[in-house]
Write a protein that holds these residues in place. Structure first.
Motif, PDB file in Angstrom:
ATOM      1  N   SER A  39       1.160  -1.268  -0.250  1.00  0.00           N
ATOM      2  CA  SER A  39      -0.168  -0.353  -0.159  1.00  0.00           C
ATOM      3  C   SER A  39       0.930   0.842   0.149  1.00  0.00           C
ATOM      4  CB  SER A  39      -0.927   0.058   1.620  1.00  0.00           C
ATOM      5  OG  SER A  39      -1.831  -0.984   1.285  1.00  0.00           O
ATOM      6  N   ARG A  67      -4.713   6.024  -5.077  1.00  0.00           N
ATOM      7  CA  ARG A  67      -4.886   5.991  -3.928  1.00  0.00           C
ATOM      8  C   ARG A  67      -6.347   5.302  -3.161  1.00  0.00           C
ATOM      9  NH1 ARG A  67      -4.338  12.013  -4.023  1.00  0.00           N
ATOM     10  NH2 ARG A  67      -2.851  12.309  -5.205  1.00  0.00           N
ATOM     11  N   PHE A  71      -5.619   2.815  -0.255  1.00  0.00           N
ATOM     12  CA  PHE A  71      -6.479   2.187   1.231  1.00  0.00           C
ATOM     13  C   PHE A  71      -6.833   1.449   1.193  1.00  0.00           C
ATOM     14  CE2 PHE A  71      -5.418   6.849   0.997  1.00  0.00           C
ATOM     15  CZ  PHE A  71      -4.883   7.050   1.779  1.00  0.00           C
TER      16      PHE A  71
END
Length: 88
Positions: A39, A67, A71
């Motif tokens: 991540s 993104r 997440f």
């Protein structure tokens, strides 16, 4: 100029976090840490891509998907880790 500097600092911070989680993974072999490392690597690449290409604000939608993936991986890793501990 200051934006480039700060973007580089953010990229470096995400890359260092990735390396730390890789170190923890090598020590413990817990899947949580390798997922966190992935991540933070994605986030580092995302911010480097943004800093190097100077994409206009209107065309940054693909960056938000990267993104979102990063997440989502973090949320999945935490969920999986808690589920594994509950089953033991």
């Amino acid at each position: 100029m200051i934006e480039q500097f700060l973007s580089g600092a953010v990229v470096m911070a995400f890359a260092i976090a990735c390396l730390l989680f890789l170190k923890y993974y090598r020590r413990t072999r817990e899947k949580l840490f390798i997922t966190f490392a992935a991540s933070f690597l994605l986030l580092s690449i995302n911010y480097a891509w943004l800093a190097l290409t100077q994409i206009p604000v209107e065309e940054r939608s693909p960056l938000f998907l990267v993104r979102l993936l990063a997440f989502s991986l973090i949320i999945y890793a935490i969920f999986q880790s808690n589920r594994d501990r509950a089953s033991h």
